[in-house]
Write an enzyme that holds these catalytic residues in place. Structure first.
Site, short mmCIF file in Angstrom:
data_model
loop_
_atom_site.label_atom_id
_atom_site.label_comp_id
_atom_site.label_asym_id
_atom_site.label_seq_id
_atom_site.Cartn_x
_atom_site.Cartn_y
_atom_site.Cartn_z
N ASP A 173 0.81 -1.23 0.00
CA ASP A 173 0.00 0.00 0.00
C ASP A 173 0.84 1.28 0.00
O ASP A 173 0.33 2.35 -0.29
CB ASP A 173 -0.93 0.03 1.23
N ARG B 150 -0.02 -9.25 -4.54
CA ARG B 150 0.91 -9.42 -3.41
C ARG B 150 1.81 -10.65 -3.54
O ARG B 150 2.69 -10.87 -2.72
CB ARG B 150 0.12 -9.53 -2.11
N MET C 30 -5.69 -2.99 -5.22
CA MET C 30 -5.64 -2.90 -3.75
C MET C 30 -5.32 -1.48 -3.27
O MET C 30 -4.68 -0.71 -3.98
CB MET C 30 -4.64 -3.90 -3.19
O1 F6P Z 1 -2.41 -3.98 3.47
C1 F6P Z 1 -2.17 -4.67 2.32
C2 F6P Z 1 -3.45 -5.15 1.68
O2 F6P Z 1 -3.09 -5.93 0.57
C3 F6P Z 1 -4.45 -4.07 1.28
O3 F6P Z 1 -4.13 -3.41 0.08
C4 F6P Z 1 -5.72 -4.85 1.20
O4 F6P Z 1 -6.82 -4.01 1.36
C5 F6P Z 1 -5.57 -5.82 2.33
O5 F6P Z 1 -4.19 -5.96 2.57
C6 F6P Z 1 -6.16 -7.19 2.09
O6 F6P Z 1 -6.07 -7.89 3.28
P1 F6P Z 1 -6.21 -9.47 3.41
O7 F6P Z 1 -4.98 -10.09 2.82
O8 F6P Z 1 -6.29 -9.69 4.88
O9 F6P Z 1 -7.43 -9.87 2.65
#
Ligand code: F6P
Length: 353
Positions: free
Chosen positions: A136, A280, A178
């Protein structure tokens, strides 16, 4: 020296590269260093789950996604919760476990939530050095956080790929990226991937302005449009409501926009793409690998100098150290006067205003 390593919060590319950077620096400098990998973030510190790690375990992981330690989300608001089994709150448990194991310091890799807890631990007297991790890019006091460049590369790849199918069918593609509170990934990937419209949490948009772009492109002979929308983007109408009244959950911002556009575009198909956690995963980019290695080396150096209570950070072209008190509890959203926003507008990209 006995050092605990811990990765916390959502994973991202570069965690292993950064761990390797710290380990190489520590092992290279002092023969008597012991590194313990704490499993699954703060959860491992709460439940005393860690293992001694050998030097070779940090080899061959420079380009590996994920984290060799595992991670978890342990929201800051829960760390002061009373736990009946241990008869104390989780912060006290972590401090007790740290002292029982006779750790000299913790090296913690994480994002905003992680930094709040790290700061609380350091205020309890624990020796801590942190590294800024999150796709982020919303951690305060550092120009970039690691993972961001890799996530932008993934998101850009999606936007690039959408162009040919969008052009073939003359469609409008909405790509939800994201970023709930900060729109850095959408802004950078949107520019890199040639989006016509970029919608960000920081700038409430109107559906009319998005339609205007689509119509204008159609009139000029371009039969498709690409819209990058951050998952935290919202319409101006929504933004004007008090926070409590903003509905959340049932449909995503991307779905909401697609619905609104479908209602008003009868000649053109609209499609939604949500790359989600694809952003990610996988290998860190070379830029992130270098960045993680530099951050890791600096973090290792701070530990060796026993300079604790700091986050390593990129400021300009240098890696420095900033006090955790400066970082914890703050969020780096895109400022209205940000130069990249200005340049995006000059490039003819609509920000939905
Ligand atoms: O904080 C990183 C992030 O990838 C955000 O961009 C996104 O909103 C969130 O984590 C998603 O979280 P999770 O992996 O818990 O679904």
């Amino acid at each position: 020296m006995k050092i605990g390593f811990l990765t916390s919060g959502g994973d991202c590319q570069g965690l292993n590269a950064a761990l390797r950077g710290v380990a190489k620096t520590l092992f290279g400098a002092v023969p008597y260093v012991e590194i313990f990998g704490i499993e699954d973030g703060y959860r491992g510190l709460i439940n005393s789950r860690w293992r001694k790690m050998e030097q070779h375990e940090f080899s061959g992981i420079l380009r590996e996604g994920g984290t060799i330690l595992g991670t978890s989300r342990q929201p800051f608001k829960t760390i002061r919760d009373f736990d009946a089994a241990s008869n104390e709150d989780r912060l006290t448990t972590m401090v007790r476990n740290y002292h029982n194991e006779c750790f000299d310091a913790l090296v913690i890799l994480g994002g905003n939530g992680t930094h709040k807890t790290a700061y609380a631990l350091s205020q309890c007297g624990i020796n801590i050095v942190t590294l800024p991790k999150t796709i982020d890019n919303d951690i305060y006091c550092t120009d970039y956080s690691f993972g961001f460049d890799s996530a932008v590369a993934k998101a850009t790849d999606v936007l690039d790929t959408l162009h040919s199918t969008a052009a073939a069918h003359g469609r409008v593609f909405v790509c939800e990226l994201m970023g709930r509170k900060a729109g850095w990934v959408a802004l950078y990937a949107g520019i890199a991937g040639g989006a016509d419209v970029i919608l960000l949490p920081e700038i409430p948009y109107t559906v009319d302005s998005v339609l205007e772009v689509i119509h204008k492109r159609n009139r000029s002979g371009k039969n498709f449009s690409i819209i990058a929308i951050a998952e935290g983007a919202m319409t101006r109408d929504m933004a004007e409501k008090p926070k409590k009244e903003r509905k959340a959950g049932d449909i995503s911002p991307g779905q909401e926009l697609v619905r609104a556009l479908e209602n008003r575009l009868d000649q053109q198909d609209v499609r939604l793409v949500i790359p989600g956690h694809f952003q990610r995963g996988g290998d860190p980019t070379p830029t992130d690998r270098v960045f993680c290695s530099r951050l890791g080396a600096m973090a290792g150096e701070l530990v060796l100098k026993r300079k604790f209570g700091y986050m390593v950070a990129l400021q300009g072209s240098s890696i420095g150290a900033v006090a955790l008190s400066e970082v914890a509890g703050k969020l780096k959203t895109i400022p209205v006067e940000n130069e990249v926003l200005k340049q995006a507008r000059l490039l003819g990209i609509s920000l939905g205003e």
